[in-house]
Design a protein around this motif. Structure first.
Motif, mmCIF file in Angstrom:
data_model
loop_
_atom_site.group_PDB
_atom_site.id
_atom_site.type_symbol
_atom_site.label_atom_id
_atom_site.label_comp_id
_atom_site.label_asym_id
_atom_site.label_seq_id
_atom_site.Cartn_x
_atom_site.Cartn_y
_atom_site.Cartn_z
ATOM 1 N N MET A 19 0.912 -1.266 -0.010
ATOM 2 C CA MET A 19 -0.157 0.113 -0.124
ATOM 3 C C MET A 19 0.849 1.230 0.185
ATOM 4 O O MET A 19 0.640 2.056 -0.743
ATOM 5 C CB MET A 19 -0.926 0.018 1.101
ATOM 6 C CG MET A 19 -2.210 -0.938 1.169
ATOM 7 S SD MET A 19 -3.121 -1.251 2.827
ATOM 8 C CE MET A 19 -3.564 0.665 3.060
ATOM 9 N N LEU A 20 1.861 1.183 0.903
ATOM 10 C CA LEU A 20 2.766 2.310 0.922
ATOM 11 C C LEU A 20 3.373 2.681 -0.455
ATOM 12 O O LEU A 20 3.740 3.898 -0.809
ATOM 13 C CB LEU A 20 3.748 2.183 2.230
ATOM 14 C CG LEU A 20 3.015 2.310 3.416
ATOM 15 C CD1 LEU A 20 3.870 1.624 4.585
ATOM 16 C CD2 LEU A 20 2.908 3.926 3.700
ATOM 17 N N ALA B 99 2.540 1.841 -3.213
ATOM 18 C CA ALA B 99 1.725 2.268 -4.303
ATOM 19 C C ALA B 99 1.621 3.734 -4.277
ATOM 20 O O ALA B 99 1.474 4.725 -4.926
ATOM 21 C CB ALA B 99 0.324 1.496 -4.224
ATOM 22 N N GLN B 100 1.110 4.114 -3.021
ATOM 23 C CA GLN B 100 1.048 5.590 -2.535
ATOM 24 C C GLN B 100 2.210 6.434 -2.971
ATOM 25 O O GLN B 100 2.075 7.316 -3.375
ATOM 26 C CB GLN B 100 0.624 5.730 -1.077
ATOM 27 C CG GLN B 100 -0.665 5.073 -0.584
ATOM 28 C CD GLN B 100 -0.826 5.326 0.866
ATOM 29 O OE1 GLN B 100 -0.251 5.761 1.729
ATOM 30 N NE2 GLN B 100 -1.817 5.119 1.394
ATOM 31 N N LEU B 101 3.421 5.786 -2.664
ATOM 32 C CA LEU B 101 4.481 6.541 -3.048
ATOM 33 C C LEU B 101 4.637 6.949 -4.310
ATOM 34 O O LEU B 101 5.162 7.893 -5.141
ATOM 35 C CB LEU B 101 5.745 5.773 -2.615
ATOM 36 C CG LEU B 101 7.243 6.499 -2.748
ATOM 37 C CD1 LEU B 101 7.376 7.873 -2.162
ATOM 38 C CD2 LEU B 101 8.334 5.570 -2.233
ATOM 39 N N GLN C 295 2.315 6.997 -6.506
ATOM 40 C CA GLN C 295 1.167 8.113 -6.702
ATOM 41 C C GLN C 295 1.542 9.284 -6.316
ATOM 42 O O GLN C 295 1.540 10.440 -7.090
ATOM 43 C CB GLN C 295 -0.179 7.735 -6.209
ATOM 44 C CG GLN C 295 -1.348 8.576 -6.437
ATOM 45 C CD GLN C 295 -1.680 8.536 -8.107
ATOM 46 O OE1 GLN C 295 -1.808 7.527 -8.627
ATOM 47 N NE2 GLN C 295 -1.413 9.786 -8.700
ATOM 48 N N HIS C 296 2.014 9.613 -5.198
ATOM 49 C CA HIS C 296 2.310 10.834 -4.781
ATOM 50 C C HIS C 296 3.603 11.524 -5.633
ATOM 51 O O HIS C 296 3.797 12.638 -5.902
ATOM 52 C CB HIS C 296 3.091 10.872 -3.301
ATOM 53 C CG HIS C 296 1.800 10.716 -2.271
ATOM 54 N ND1 HIS C 296 0.525 10.956 -2.579
ATOM 55 C CD2 HIS C 296 1.994 9.877 -1.109
ATOM 56 C CE1 HIS C 296 -0.086 10.515 -1.608
ATOM 57 N NE2 HIS C 296 0.504 9.648 -0.665
ATOM 58 N N ASP D 33 2.280 12.683 -8.663
ATOM 59 C CA ASP D 33 1.369 13.731 -8.440
ATOM 60 C C ASP D 33 2.441 14.990 -8.473
ATOM 61 O O ASP D 33 2.257 15.871 -9.085
ATOM 62 C CB ASP D 33 0.831 13.985 -7.290
ATOM 63 C CG ASP D 33 -0.528 12.921 -7.284
ATOM 64 O OD1 ASP D 33 -0.929 12.466 -8.607
ATOM 65 O OD2 ASP D 33 -1.181 12.533 -6.489
ATOM 66 N N ALA E 177 3.653 14.345 1.595
ATOM 67 C CA ALA E 177 3.164 12.814 1.422
ATOM 68 C C ALA E 177 4.150 11.985 0.856
ATOM 69 O O ALA E 177 4.351 11.008 1.675
ATOM 70 C CB ALA E 177 2.084 13.004 0.411
ATOM 71 N N THR F 284 5.456 8.908 3.375
ATOM 72 C CA THR F 284 5.373 7.579 2.914
ATOM 73 C C THR F 284 6.783 6.751 2.943
ATOM 74 O O THR F 284 7.104 5.800 3.319
ATOM 75 C CB THR F 284 4.999 7.463 1.448
ATOM 76 O OG1 THR F 284 3.495 8.077 1.457
ATOM 77 C CG2 THR F 284 4.462 6.021 0.938
ATOM 78 N N HIS G 188 0.857 5.349 6.840
ATOM 79 C CA HIS G 188 2.246 6.231 7.392
ATOM 80 C C HIS G 188 2.178 6.822 8.680
ATOM 81 O O HIS G 188 2.888 7.581 9.352
ATOM 82 C CB HIS G 188 2.544 7.426 6.316
ATOM 83 C CG HIS G 188 1.291 8.390 6.500
ATOM 84 N ND1 HIS G 188 0.274 8.208 5.657
ATOM 85 C CD2 HIS G 188 1.301 9.539 6.976
ATOM 86 C CE1 HIS G 188 -0.231 9.317 5.773
ATOM 87 N NE2 HIS G 188 0.178 10.271 6.654
#
Length: 105
Positions: free
Chosen positions: A15-16, A18-20, A22-23, A26, A57, A61, A93
């Motif tokens: 999850m982290l 994937a978030q990294l 995406q962030h 962005d 973010a 992360t 996080h």
């Protein structure tokens, strides 16, 4: 959430990660928009605020992934108590348990 249904470290790591991704994506877009504010239709202050939020973010992360590597992920940075799996699932996080977060840093 009881311990049997808590997400595994591997699930939280994924999850982290994937978030990294995406962030980071962005942040790339927002950084480019900062050089041409008219490209997104947003005012420069909004782009600046969104860029700062994306940077934060990425930092949060990345720090969580480092805690996993160090073997201290899921421990409150203030009291060293366990951070419940339900909290980590919602906020992977998280650095503090709910009581310590409520008291402020």
């Amino acid at each position: 959430m009881d311990i049997d249904t808590a997400p595994s470290i591997d699930t939280l790591r994924q999850m982290l990660q994937a978030q990294l991704r995406q962030h980071s994506a962005d942040l790339t877009v927002l950084t480019a928009a900062g050089t041409d504010p008219g490209s997104t239709g947003e005012d420069p202050q909004t782009i600046t605020a969104r860029t700062a939020a994306a940077r934060h973010a990425v930092e949060e992360t990345t720090a969580a992934l480092a805690r996993i590597t160090a073997g201290v992920y899921g421990r409150c940075e203030r009291c060293a108590g366990s951070i419940p799996g339900a909290r980590l699932e919602i906020l992977p996080h998280a650095r503090f348990c709910v009581p310590c977060q409520a008291r402020g840093r």
